[in-house]
Design an enzyme around this catalytic site. Structure first.
Site, PDB file in Angstrom:
ATOM      1  N   TYR A 182      82.399   9.560  47.019  1.00  0.00           N
ATOM      2  CA  TYR A 182      81.229   9.901  47.846  1.00  0.00           C
ATOM      3  C   TYR A 182      80.006  10.047  46.927  1.00  0.00           C
ATOM      4  O   TYR A 182      80.097  10.705  45.879  1.00  0.00           O
ATOM      5  CB  TYR A 182      81.505  11.206  48.596  1.00  0.00           C
TER       6      TYR A 182
ATOM      7  N   ASP B 123      89.608  15.401  48.306  1.00  0.00           N
ATOM      8  CA  ASP B 123      88.563  15.450  49.325  1.00  0.00           C
ATOM      9  C   ASP B 123      89.137  14.764  50.562  1.00  0.00           C
ATOM     10  O   ASP B 123      89.296  13.546  50.593  1.00  0.00           O
ATOM     11  CB  ASP B 123      87.303  14.734  48.808  1.00  0.00           C
TER      12      ASP B 123
ATOM     13  N   ARG C 280      77.802  38.225  52.409  1.00  0.00           N
ATOM     14  CA  ARG C 280      78.057  37.151  51.438  1.00  0.00           C
ATOM     15  C   ARG C 280      79.540  37.145  51.083  1.00  0.00           C
ATOM     16  O   ARG C 280      80.148  36.100  50.904  1.00  0.00           O
ATOM     17  CB  ARG C 280      77.192  37.323  50.175  1.00  0.00           C
TER      18      ARG C 280
ATOM     19  N   LYS D  48      81.525  16.754  59.023  1.00  0.00           N
ATOM     20  CA  LYS D  48      81.993  15.498  59.611  1.00  0.00           C
ATOM     21  C   LYS D  48      82.996  15.773  60.740  1.00  0.00           C
ATOM     22  O   LYS D  48      82.621  16.340  61.746  1.00  0.00           O
ATOM     23  CB  LYS D  48      82.570  14.616  58.498  1.00  0.00           C
TER      24      LYS D  48
HETATM   25  C1  LIG Z   1      79.563  14.186  53.523  1.00  0.00           C
HETATM   26  C2  LIG Z   1      80.599  14.222  52.464  1.00  0.00           C
HETATM   27  C3  LIG Z   1      80.552  15.176  51.436  1.00  0.00           C
HETATM   28  C4  LIG Z   1      79.420  16.172  51.313  1.00  0.00           C
HETATM   29  O1  LIG Z   1      79.387  17.093  52.339  1.00  0.00           O
HETATM   30  P1  LIG Z   1      78.038  17.782  52.915  1.00  0.00           P
HETATM   31  O2  LIG Z   1      78.540  18.614  54.020  1.00  0.00           O
HETATM   32  O3  LIG Z   1      77.122  16.671  53.330  1.00  0.00           O
HETATM   33  O4  LIG Z   1      77.455  18.571  51.788  1.00  0.00           O
HETATM   34  C5  LIG Z   1      81.585  15.179  50.513  1.00  0.00           C
HETATM   35  N1  LIG Z   1      82.591  14.283  50.575  1.00  0.00           N
HETATM   36  C6  LIG Z   1      82.651  13.336  51.534  1.00  0.00           C
HETATM   37  C7  LIG Z   1      83.781  12.368  51.545  1.00  0.00           C
HETATM   38  C8  LIG Z   1      81.664  13.273  52.509  1.00  0.00           C
HETATM   39  O5  LIG Z   1      81.719  12.321  53.451  1.00  0.00           O
END
Ligand SMILES: *Cc1c(COP(=O)(O)O)cnc(C)c1O
Length: 381
Positions: free
Chosen positions: A98, A170, A46, A195
C-alpha cells in the site's frame, strides 16, 4: 459461535445503567473517581473509552484474537506497530505495498535507522537474499494492491518462527471474514478499518489484533503514549458497520467474481487480476488461506493508453472515480495517476503496474447493473 453472530453479539452488551441495546457514544474525556485511584477502569479517554472498548471487543472476536486496539487511522496503527522496533532493526516487506505504508516506512522511519527491504514475497525463496540477524519483522499484505498478488502467510510464518521474527499481516483487502492471519500463525494483524470493516466510506480508522500478551502490553503502551486514538463517535460508526460485514463481504465477493469472469472473456481486455480466477498465479494459495476471493478486481486494456483507461473510467457510471475501497458503493481507480503516482513510472512498470491498469472496488449493488455499466464503458474504449 459463527462470524455473523459474533459481529452482532460480542462486544454488544446492553448498557448496564440504562438498558440501551446499542453501546452509547461515551463522548467524555475523563471519568469521576470515588477517591484518587478508585475508579471503574476508566480514567482518561486517550487510555480507555467504553465505546472504544466495546468495538475492540468485537474486533478481537472477528480475528479470533485475544486483544484488539483501535487507532485514528490505518496509518496511525502501522506507525505504532513499527515503533516496536529500534534503530538497526530490519523489516522485510511485500514490494507492492500500500502506497501509504511505503511512504511511512521509507520517508518517516528510514531516517530513524530502521531498514526496510521490499521484495516480491509471493516468490518465497527471495526472502533468503535479504534475511539477516537484524531482521526483526515481516510485513505482509495479501492480497496486494493493486495487482492482487497472493502471499503464502504460513510459509512466511514458518521462516519467522524459527528466527524469532514478528510477522505482521495487513489484512485490509481480505477483511476478517475472508482470512484470519493469526490462525495461520501471524503475530499481529493490522487493518485500515476505513475500508471493509466500517464499510460505508464515512469514517477513517485503523486497528490491530494479536494473541501475544507481551506484544499487546507493548502496543497498548505505545497507543497510550503516542495517543493516535479514534473518537467515540467513529468507534460507534465502525461497530455499526461490523454488524453487516458478513452480508456485505458475501455480496462484494459475488459481484467481484461475476465481473472478473465477464472481463476475462471480453475481447478488449488484456489481463484480469483476481485471485478467484484459476489463471491467477497463486490461486491455489488463495484457496488455501481465504474463504472467498474478495471484492477487488484489477485489469488492463489491450488498447494500451492512459486515454483509453480514462475513457473506461468516465463511462462506467456506477463506479465513482475515487481513491479508497471497501465501501458499499463501487469505485474505480487508476493506480498509475492516483494511488501509485508517487512511484516513478519505470519502477511501476518493473513491478508490472501498467499505464492502463484499472482497479475496481466492487460494491454491493445488484450484479446485473454493475455488469451492464462495465459493458457500456468497454464499448467506449
Ligand atoms: C487504506 C489502507 C491503509 C491505510 O489506512 P488509512 O485508514 O487510510 O490510514 C493501509 N493498508 C491498506 C492495504 C489500505 O488499503
Amino acid at each position: 459461535m459463527k462470524f455473523g453472530t459474533k459481529s452482532i453479539h460480542i462486544g454488544n452488551e446492553p448498557d448496564a445503567t440504562t438498558g440501551a441495546v446499542i453501546t452509547p457514544i461515551f463522548q467524555t474525556s475523563t471519568y469521576a473517581q470515588e477517591e484518587p485511584g478508585k475508579h471503574k477502569g476508566y480514567e482518561y479517554s486517550r487510555t480507555h473509552n467504553p465505546t472504544r472498548t466495546a468495538l475492540q471487543t468485537t474486533l478481537a472476536a472477528l480475528e479470533n484474537a485475544k486483544y484488539a486496539l483501535c487507532f485514528a487511522s490505518g496509518m496511525a496503527t502501522e506507525d505504532t506497530v513499527i515503533k516496536l522496533l529500534k534503530p538497526g532493526d530490519e523489516v522485510i516487506c511485500t514490494n507492492d505495498l500500500y502506497g501509504g505504508s511505503f511512504r511511512l516506512f521509507t520517508k518517516v522511519f528510514a531516517k530513524f535507522g530502521i531498514k526496510f527491504h521490499f521484495i516480491p514475497l509471493q516468490e518465497i525463496d527471495l526472502v533468503h537474499i535479504v534475511l539477516s540477524t537484524h531482521t526483526k519483522m515481516f510485513w505482509i499484505e495479501t492480497p496486494t494492491n493493486p495487482l492482487l498478488n497472493i502471499i503464502d502467510i504460513q510459509s512466511i510464518v514458518e521462516i519467522a518462527k524459527k528466527l524469532n521474527i514478528i510477522t505482521v499481516v495487513d489484512n485490509t483487502f481480505a477483511s476478517p471474514f475472508l482470512q484470519n492471519p493469526l490462525d495461520l500463525g501471524a503475530d499481529i494483524v493490522v487493518h485500515s478499518a476505513t475500508k471493509y470493516l466500517a464499510g460505508h466510506s464515512d469514517v477513517v480508522m485503523g486497528c490491530l489484533m494479536t494473541n501475544d500478551d507481551e506484544l499487546y502490553q507493548q502496543l497498548a503502551f505505545l497507543q497510550n503514549s503516542c495517543g493516535a486514538v479514534p473518537s467515540p463517535f467513529d468507534c460507534f460508526l465502525v461497530q455499526r458497520g461490523l454488524k453487516t460485514l458478513h452480508l456485505r463481504m458475501a455480496q462484494h465477493c459475488k459481484n467481484a467474481s461475476a465481473i472478473a469472469n465477464f472481463l476475462n472473456n471480453h475481447s478488449k481486455i488484456e489481463k484480469v487480476y483476481y485471485p478467484g480466477l484459476e489463471s491467477h498465479t497463486n490461486h491455489d494459495i488463495a484457496q488455501k488461506q481465504m474463504r472467498d476471493f474478495g471484492g477487488m478486481v484489477s485489469f488492463t486494456l489491450k488498447n494500451d493508453s492512459i486515454a483509453s483507461a480514462f475513457n473506461f473510467m468516465k463511462n462506467a457510471k456506477l463506479f465513482t472515480i475515487a481513491e479508497s475501497l471497501g465501501g458499499v458503493e463501487s469505485l474505480v481507480g487508476h493506480p498509475a495517476t492516483m494511488t501509485h503516482a508517487s512511484i516513478p513510472r519505470e519502477d511501476r512498470l518493473k513491478g508490472g503496474l501498467k499505464d492502463t491498469l484499472i482497479r475496481l472496488s466492487v460494491g454491493i449493488e445488484d450484479t446485473e447493473d454493475l455488469l451492464e455499466s462495465i459493458e457500456y464503458a468497454l464499448s467506449k474504449v
